[in-house]
Design an enzyme around this catalytic site. Structure first.
Site, PDB file in Angstrom:
ATOM      1  N   ASP A   1      -7.822  -7.240   1.868  1.00  0.00           N
ATOM      2  CA  ASP A   1      -6.747  -7.388   2.856  1.00  0.00           C
ATOM      3  C   ASP A   1      -7.232  -6.849   4.179  1.00  0.00           C
ATOM      4  OD1 ASP A   1      -5.039  -4.744   3.839  1.00  0.00           O
ATOM      5  OD2 ASP A   1      -6.268  -4.384   2.065  1.00  0.00           O
TER       6      ASP A   1
ATOM      7  N   HIS B   1      -4.598 -20.793  12.101  1.00  0.00           N
ATOM      8  CA  HIS B   1      -5.977 -21.228  11.890  1.00  0.00           C
ATOM      9  C   HIS B   1      -6.823 -20.130  11.250  1.00  0.00           C
ATOM     10  CE1 HIS B   1     -10.027 -22.757  12.546  1.00  0.00           C
ATOM     11  NE2 HIS B   1     -10.304 -21.547  13.020  1.00  0.00           N
TER      12      HIS B   1
ATOM     13  N   CYS C   1      -6.132 -27.486  13.923  1.00  0.00           N
ATOM     14  CA  CYS C   1      -7.324 -28.227  14.347  1.00  0.00           C
ATOM     15  C   CYS C   1      -7.105 -29.742  14.308  1.00  0.00           C
ATOM     16  CB  CYS C   1      -8.515 -27.838  13.470  1.00  0.00           C
ATOM     17  SG  CYS C   1      -9.144 -26.175  13.835  1.00  0.00           S
TER      18      CYS C   1
ATOM     19  N   ASP D   1       0.849  -1.181   0.000  1.00  0.00           N
ATOM     20  CA  ASP D   1       0.000   0.000   0.000  1.00  0.00           C
ATOM     21  C   ASP D   1       0.887   1.235   0.000  1.00  0.00           C
ATOM     22  OD1 ASP D   1       0.933   0.246   2.577  1.00  0.00           O
ATOM     23  OD2 ASP D   1      -0.940  -0.338   3.526  1.00  0.00           O
TER      24      ASP D   1
ATOM     25  N   CYS E   1     -12.558 -28.706  10.576  1.00  0.00           N
ATOM     26  CA  CYS E   1     -11.492 -27.914   9.947  1.00  0.00           C
ATOM     27  C   CYS E   1     -10.278 -28.807   9.721  1.00  0.00           C
ATOM     28  CB  CYS E   1     -11.116 -26.732  10.823  1.00  0.00           C
ATOM     29  SG  CYS E   1      -9.744 -25.747  10.176  1.00  0.00           S
TER      30      CYS E   1
ATOM     31  N   CYS F   1      -7.176 -27.730   8.978  1.00  0.00           N
ATOM     32  CA  CYS F   1      -5.885 -27.060   9.145  1.00  0.00           C
ATOM     33  C   CYS F   1      -5.007 -27.831  10.138  1.00  0.00           C
ATOM     34  CB  CYS F   1      -6.072 -25.615   9.606  1.00  0.00           C
ATOM     35  SG  CYS F   1      -6.381 -25.378  11.357  1.00  0.00           S
TER      36      CYS F   1
END
Length: 370
Positions: A267, A336, A310, A93, A305, A307
């Protein structure tokens, strides 16, 4: 041009769309959420973690990198990609939001903004030309024009003056941008909550002919209904052949609403920031892991989940880490949260390509505790 946007499919019942954004460091599947790495690092995550959760692009901050370590050091290191060992796309940015957030520590003139560092109070100056020099030195694939981000609420006259200044600065940014073959400069539509000013800003910014367009000045304290109203007015003004970026938005409900209105890129620091406060994001809302009710909860953050966190850790263990101020706890919840948002974006994209985004949206939005 440094980038090329390829529109693959539009949802017939909404404005949601799926595409491909080709950049010098790889192709991004849109719609996409970009994790924020303000100081050339996504807090607590290393590049291997980000690759594992398939972060396709990350964002870094021009203002902060200008102050520390300095853009010239990053340039000497071979640019931001080499400096931080990240081989996928990066967006920087302009630092405008950070500068304008300094309040009494900054002064705006037609030439630019004089401000004092939040670190040591030292005096600095940003102009469209100097910001382009900094972003060119950092070397991100996508860079943002220097704009004026106004607060909420703002009067019509204040917003009007800001729109006109943002347009003049955008033209100066395009003239000063030196690395057009490797870095795509995006323009930013401003205008506060005023539809006619948004229309004017869009016309002016599009006339400058940037390869991508951002919608700025939202998620600055206004009610979400106001943000969605402005998006519904503004997004259709942006040509379909240009990527559309909504700046500073990262809650699950806002991502769903933004995609449904035709946004391609998002974002926000939200998923990483709340992770460091012990809060996890799930399909049914936030889970405040640090709460005492989870002290003996040996289930994962979110059932189903996939991931790494998890699959391997419990809420009880994560709460223990957070209560003890252990860095691992912050990292695991951050992992996560980013996995959750990136998976949500992937699922939305699949739904668009399969032609059932509206069904997916209704099902997902009903589960989230807003």
């Amino acid at each position: 041009m440094a980038i090329k946007y390829e529109l693959l499919k539009e949802c017939p019942d909404t404005n949601a769309r799926a595409g491909l954004l080709h950049t010098p460091h790889g192709t991004i599947e849109t719609p996409i959420f970009m994790p924020v790495g303000t100081l050339a690092t996504v807090k607590t995550m290393d590049p291997r973690d980000l690759e594992e959760i398939n972060a396709q692009i990350i964002l870094s901050n021009t203002y902060h990198l200008y102050l520390r370590p300095g853009h010239e050091i990053v340039k000497q290191a071979g640019g931001l990609h080499r400096f931080m060992n990240w081989n996928r796309p990066i967006l920087t940015d302009s630092g405008g939001f950070q500068v304008f957030s300094l309040g009494d520590l900054r002064k705006i003139t037609e030439e630019g903004v004089t401000f004092r560092s939040h670190i040591d109070g030292s005096k600095h100056f940003f102009s469209p030309e100097s910001v382009m020099d900094i972003e060119n030195a950092l070397g991100a694939d996508i860079i943002m024009a220097f704009d004026e981000c106004i607060p909420y609420p703002a009067t019509f006259d204040y917003a009007k003056d800001s729109v006109e200044r943002t347009t003049r600065w955008a033209r100066r940014c395009k003239e000063a941008h030196k690395n057009i073959e490797n870095q795509a400069l995006f323009g930013i539509i401003q205008g506060g909550m005023y539809n006619d000013l948004r229309t004017r800003s869009a016309e002016d910014i599009l006339d400058i002919d940037f390869p991508g367009i951002a919608v700025g000045g939202l998620s600055v304290g206004e009610p979400k209904e106001e943000m969605y109203r402005v998006l519904e007015h503004t997004v259709p003004l942006i040509p379909k052949n240009k990527p559309r970026y909504l700046m500073g938005v990262g809650s699950a409900d806002a991502l769903l609403e933004g995609v449904g209105r035709g946004i391609d890129m998002f974002d926000c620091v939200l998923p990483t920031r709340i992770a460091r406060n012990g809060t996890a994001m799930t399909a049914t809302g936030r889970v405040v892991i640090r709460n005492a009710s989870y002290a003996k909860d040996f289930s994962p953050i979110e059932d189903g989940c996939q991931c790494y966190v998890c699959r391997n850790y419990t809420r009880a263990y994560l709460r223990h880490l957070i209560k003890c101020n252990e860095i691992l706890g912050f990292k695991l919840i951050t992992y996560h949260n980013l996995y959750y948002l990136l998976s949500l974006m992937k699922d939305m994209r699949s739904a668009i390509l399969e032609g059932n985004f509206l069904h997916f949206y209704k099902s997902a939005i009903d589960k989230i505790k807003l």
